[in-house]
Design an enzyme around this catalytic site. Structure first.
Site, PDB file in Angstrom:
ATOM      1  CD1 TRP A  66     -73.563  20.181 -40.681  1.00 49.39           C
ATOM      2  CD2 TRP A  66     -74.189  20.790 -42.738  1.00 49.39           C
ATOM      3  NE1 TRP A  66     -73.654  19.042 -41.449  1.00 49.39           N
ATOM      4  CE2 TRP A  66     -74.027  19.379 -42.703  1.00 49.39           C
ATOM      5  CE3 TRP A  66     -74.573  21.386 -43.943  1.00 49.39           C
ATOM      6  CZ2 TRP A  66     -74.250  18.570 -43.816  1.00 49.39           C
ATOM      7  CZ3 TRP A  66     -74.795  20.572 -45.053  1.00 49.39           C
ATOM      8  CH2 TRP A  66     -74.633  19.181 -44.978  1.00 49.39           C
TER       9      TRP A  66
ATOM     10  CG  HIS B  65     -82.115  -9.396 -60.070  1.00 48.89           C
ATOM     11  ND1 HIS B  65     -82.343 -10.097 -61.237  1.00 48.89           N
ATOM     12  CD2 HIS B  65     -83.069  -9.805 -59.202  1.00 48.89           C
ATOM     13  CE1 HIS B  65     -83.405 -10.866 -61.090  1.00 48.89           C
ATOM     14  NE2 HIS B  65     -83.865 -10.712 -59.851  1.00 48.89           N
TER      15      HIS B  65
ATOM     16  CB  CYS C 154     -76.308  27.202 -39.671  1.00 47.52           C
ATOM     17  SG  CYS C 154     -75.264  26.832 -41.075  1.00 47.52           S
TER      18      CYS C 154
ATOM     19  CE  LYS D 241     -81.729   5.848 -38.357  1.00 48.33           C
ATOM     20  NZ  LYS D 241     -82.823   6.697 -38.574  1.00 48.33           N
TER      21      LYS D 241
ATOM     22  NE  ARG E  97     -82.136  22.616 -34.669  1.00 50.70           N
ATOM     23  CZ  ARG E  97     -82.940  22.868 -35.688  1.00 50.70           C
ATOM     24  NH1 ARG E  97     -82.452  23.077 -36.880  1.00 50.70           N
ATOM     25  NH2 ARG E  97     -84.231  22.931 -35.523  1.00 50.70           N
TER      26      ARG E  97
ATOM     27  CD  GLU F  99     -78.956   8.714 -40.154  1.00 54.55           C
ATOM     28  OE1 GLU F  99     -79.751   7.905 -39.644  1.00 54.55           O
ATOM     29  OE2 GLU F  99     -79.179   9.926 -40.207  1.00 54.55           O
TER      30      GLU F  99
ATOM     31  CG  ASN G  74     -79.779  27.829 -41.446  1.00 54.24           C
ATOM     32  OD1 ASN G  74     -79.102  27.053 -42.132  1.00 54.24           O
ATOM     33  ND2 ASN G  74     -80.923  27.471 -40.882  1.00 54.24           N
ATOM     34  N   GLY G  75     -78.463  28.764 -44.549  1.00 51.64           N
ATOM     35  CA  GLY G  75     -79.056  28.587 -45.875  1.00 51.64           C
ATOM     36  C   GLY G  75     -77.998  28.709 -46.949  1.00 51.64           C
TER      37      GLY G  75
ATOM     38  CE  LYS H 154     -83.592  14.966 -35.053  1.00 53.43           C
ATOM     39  NZ  LYS H 154     -83.663  13.510 -35.274  1.00 53.43           N
TER      40      LYS H 154
ATOM     41  CD  GLU I 200     -84.992   4.396 -40.744  1.00 56.22           C
ATOM     42  OE1 GLU I 200     -84.802   4.980 -41.820  1.00 56.22           O
ATOM     43  OE2 GLU I 200     -84.755   4.930 -39.641  1.00 56.22           O
TER      44      GLU I 200
HETATM   45  C1  AGP Z   1     -82.679  10.239 -40.042  1.00 55.22           C
HETATM   46  O1  AGP Z   1     -81.963   9.378 -39.230  1.00 55.22           O
HETATM   47  C2  AGP Z   1     -81.888  11.208 -40.750  1.00 55.22           C
HETATM   48  N1  AGP Z   1     -81.022  11.934 -39.923  1.00 55.22           N
HETATM   49  C3  AGP Z   1     -82.509  11.937 -41.917  1.00 55.22           C
HETATM   50  O2  AGP Z   1     -82.577  11.011 -42.946  1.00 55.22           O
HETATM   51  C4  AGP Z   1     -83.901  12.606 -41.747  1.00 55.22           C
HETATM   52  O3  AGP Z   1     -84.881  11.634 -41.573  1.00 55.22           O
HETATM   53  C5  AGP Z   1     -84.204  13.463 -42.991  1.00 55.22           C
HETATM   54  O4  AGP Z   1     -83.234  14.456 -43.102  1.00 55.22           O
HETATM   55  C6  AGP Z   1     -85.579  14.078 -42.957  1.00 55.22           C
HETATM   56  O5  AGP Z   1     -85.744  14.936 -41.878  1.00 55.22           O
HETATM   57  P1  AGP Z   1     -87.166  15.441 -41.442  1.00 55.22           P
HETATM   58  O6  AGP Z   1     -87.942  14.261 -40.975  1.00 55.22           O
HETATM   59  O7  AGP Z   1     -86.899  16.427 -40.342  1.00 55.22           O
HETATM   60  O8  AGP Z   1     -87.804  16.072 -42.649  1.00 55.22           O
END
Ligand code: AGP
Length: 603
Positions: free
Chosen positions: A74, A499, A2, A480, A27, A483, A98-99, A598, A476
């Site tokens: 969010w 496996h 949020c 990506k 975010r 996402e 937020n939280g 974010k 990774e």
């Molecule tokens: C990365 O593409 C992601 N959006 C997510 O995995 C991110 O890396 C993760 O939430 C950790 O965030 P931070 O690096 O701000 O701690």
């Protein structure tokens, strides 16, 4: 998560609040709202969906108010609806949150039994109702805020405005929250991120947990006061200038922030190398000369966790020091074995990720030192660490992390190198410069990668494989792609495919195989197995190789020469571009993918 922005001052609060919320859009959020005090009434406007929906409503109503709070939500508790959007308000107060309030369920039941009514399904409204209840009993705003906050559990930040004054109140527990002021223009601000206040508030205050901040503005001055929960004055806050410039919010010639951030990498790699080898950062790394620990406990989430996996390889291979890398949300609840001669290393772009912060807390309680590889200076992680290794990526707006990953790994690499031998070794600088050049070449060959994307973007699923130092890159790469392109993608150690995952292979599945110069033959055998089951093969591997050419449906040849330990970063940029082009062809929201935030400030 949020986004929060609050304003109090002589101007119309709508402008800075909406501008601040727009800056926090990256975010991730699913609804937005604003509460303004107009003619001594608290008026709330809320809309489901994009901020543009709220902007249209504001355009229609043209409200004017000297004080207000805004929020992008969010969803955690309760569906994405206008009723559940923030602010939540009643005849006395309006609140943004937020939280997560962990004991919201039980508190709500008790409050309902006492006759209080709720308009939403959110946990946040529980705070509003508690505040109202305590205020009706005491008629004291500060003590009611303190009591309501002490009644709830979980990590949260709140901003509160009230009908009877023009004051902005806020407080937090393990969630980001800053206060800003501009003495000249007599304006006070609150936000979940100093970025929202760039150009508005030259001075930023960082209150610590459980400190109530009260901002008020009158015709001659702006006053910011801090209180402990027992309402005695508090000095538990830090002040900092806000040096960021608004220009950083521009995409420049790129269509998306993600693409811009990918293209920034060659420059940032060189800048980081100069900072840590030749400039002020050298002092920080020199403190690590001959540094030894029994074990590095690396914790992080998502992409940062993948960076941790690459860094673990450096610590083990270059330094022969033990390192464990754990997903922060697992480490914090596993009752980890932590001994005194060990170090906690936390990796985070935002420095606000709730699970990573909890791991840091745990390590601190166990009495070990806490090091951070972090992007945001002044973030909670940064402030709570014994040593910080900044990655100097600048603001990363694309929700999918790109440049932060590269610079996190590079920072870890330089830490590892500084423990092993002198950073004056000219070969090191040449190697880093070479990485920058190779990434730059990749960026200029983006069209080649686009052609590969065109061949495979419609496929049903993607399996990324890599061995050794490329295994974290396979993870990774898959993260990506899922996402931003919303397709099923998994990363596996190449040798692990047979496996189990091989059962998935058919003509609708693509194997994105990373093949480094190391263990070449073994990885080739793995792709033969996929090919035999009619899977499509895309190879990212050493260039000019006839065997790969023959085996693959698409092949991106890379020049690994001279990159040594840095080659995973090179390969990773190719995968960033591949994901970008696939997502582009699918027409997804690349910079703000659905359901993602974010910085993940809740568990
Ligand atoms: C990365 O593409 C992601 N959006 C997510 O995995 C991110 O890396 C993760 O939430 C950790 O965030 P931070 O690096 O701000 O701690």
């Amino acid at each position: 998560m949020c986004g929060i922005v609050g304003y109090s001052g002589p101007n119309n609060s709508v402008g800075p609040i909406i501008e601040g919320l727009s800056r926090l859009e990256y975010r991730g959020y699913d609804s937005a709202g604003i509460c303004l005090k107009i003619n001594n009434e608290l008026q709330i406007l809320k809309k489901e969906g994009k901020l543009d929906n709220l902007k249209s409503l504001i355009q229609e109503k043209k409200p004017f108010s000297h004080i207000g709070i805004g929020h992008t939500r969010w969803a955690t508790h309760g569906a994405v609806t206008a009723d559940n959007a923030h602010p939540h308000g009643n005849e006395l107060f309006a609140v943004v949150h937020n939280g997560i309030i962990e004991n919201a369920g039980a508190l709500k039941k008790e409050l309902q039994k006492e006759g209080f009514e709720f308009k939403s399904q959110t946990d946040s409204e529980v705070f509003l109702v508690l505040l109202t209840k305590f205020f009706k009993e005491s008629k004291n705003v500060l003590s009611s805020i303190s009591k309501a906050f002490s009644t709830i559990t979980g990590n949260s930040a709140f901003v509160i405005i009230e009908k009877q004054s023009d004051k902005l109140y806020c407080l937090k527990r393990s969630a980001p929250l800053v206060v800003g002021d501009n003495k000249e223009t007599r304006e006070a601000f609150v936000s979940s991120d100093p970025f929202a206040l760039v150009g508005f508030a030259p001075r930023i205050y960082f209150p610590e947990d459980s400190v109530i901040c009260e901002s008020s503005v009158n015709s001659s001055e702006v006053t910011i006061k801090f209180y402990e929960l027992n309402l005695t004055p508090s000095n538990r806050y830090k002040i900092q200038g806000n040096a960021m410039s608004v220009d950083i919010t521009s995409k420049g010639p790129y269509e998306h922030f993600m693409l811009k951030e990918i293209h920034e990498q060659p420059y940032l790699v060189e800048k980081l190398a100069a900072y840590y080898i030749k400039d002020e950062g050298r002092k920080i790394l020199d403190q690590l000369v001959n540094f030894k620990t029994d074990c590095w406990h690396i914790t992080a989430c998502g992409t940062a966790w993948h960076a941790g996996l690459v860094i673990k390889n450096y610590l083990e291979q270059i330094n022969r020091q033990r390192a464990s890398v754990e997903i922060a949300s697992e480490f914090r609840y596993k009752n980890p074995i932590i001994n005194q001669k060990e170090i906690g290393l936390f990796i985070s772009q935002s420095g606000e990720t709730a699970d990573t912060l909890a791991c840091q807390e745990l390590c601190k309680e166990s009495g070990i030192s806490s090091f951070a590889i972090v992007n945001v200076e002044g973030s909670t992680l940064y402030r709570n660490s014994d040593k910080n290794f900044l990655i100097h990526a600048g603001i990363e707006i694309g929700v999918a992390s790109t440049k932060a990953f590269t610079l996190q790994v590079l920072t870890g690499y330089l830490m590892s190198r500084s423990m092993k031998s002198s950073l004056d070794d000219p070969k090191l600088f040449i190697e880093l410069k070479l990485l920058s050049t190779r990434i730059s070449e990749l960026c200029s060959e983006s069209d080649k990668i686009k052609k590969i994307a065109e061949k495979i973007y419609h496929q049903k699923g993607f399996i990324f494989t890599g061995r050794g130092k490329y295994f974290p890159i396979a993870l990774e790469g898959a993260l990506k792609l899922k996402e931003i392109a919303y397709v099923h993608a998994e990363g596996y150690a190449a040798g692990e495919l047979k496996h189990g995952p091989i059962a998935l292979i058919d003509e609708e599945i693509v194997n994105i195989a990373i093949i480094g110069p190391e263990l070449f033959e073994k990885t080739i055998s793995n792709i033969e197995e996929v090919k035999a089951r009619r899977g499509k093969i895309v190879v990212i591997g050493p260039d000019h190789n006839a065997e790969i050419e023959h085996l693959s449906d698409a092949y991106l040849g890379l020049n690994f020469e001279g990159l040594n330990d840095l080659s995973p970063l090179y390969v990773n940029v190719a995968l960033q571009l591949l994901s970008y082009h696939i997502a582009y062809l699918k027409g997804t929201d690349i910079d703000k993918p659905r359901n993602l935030a974010k910085s993940v400030t809740v568990e």
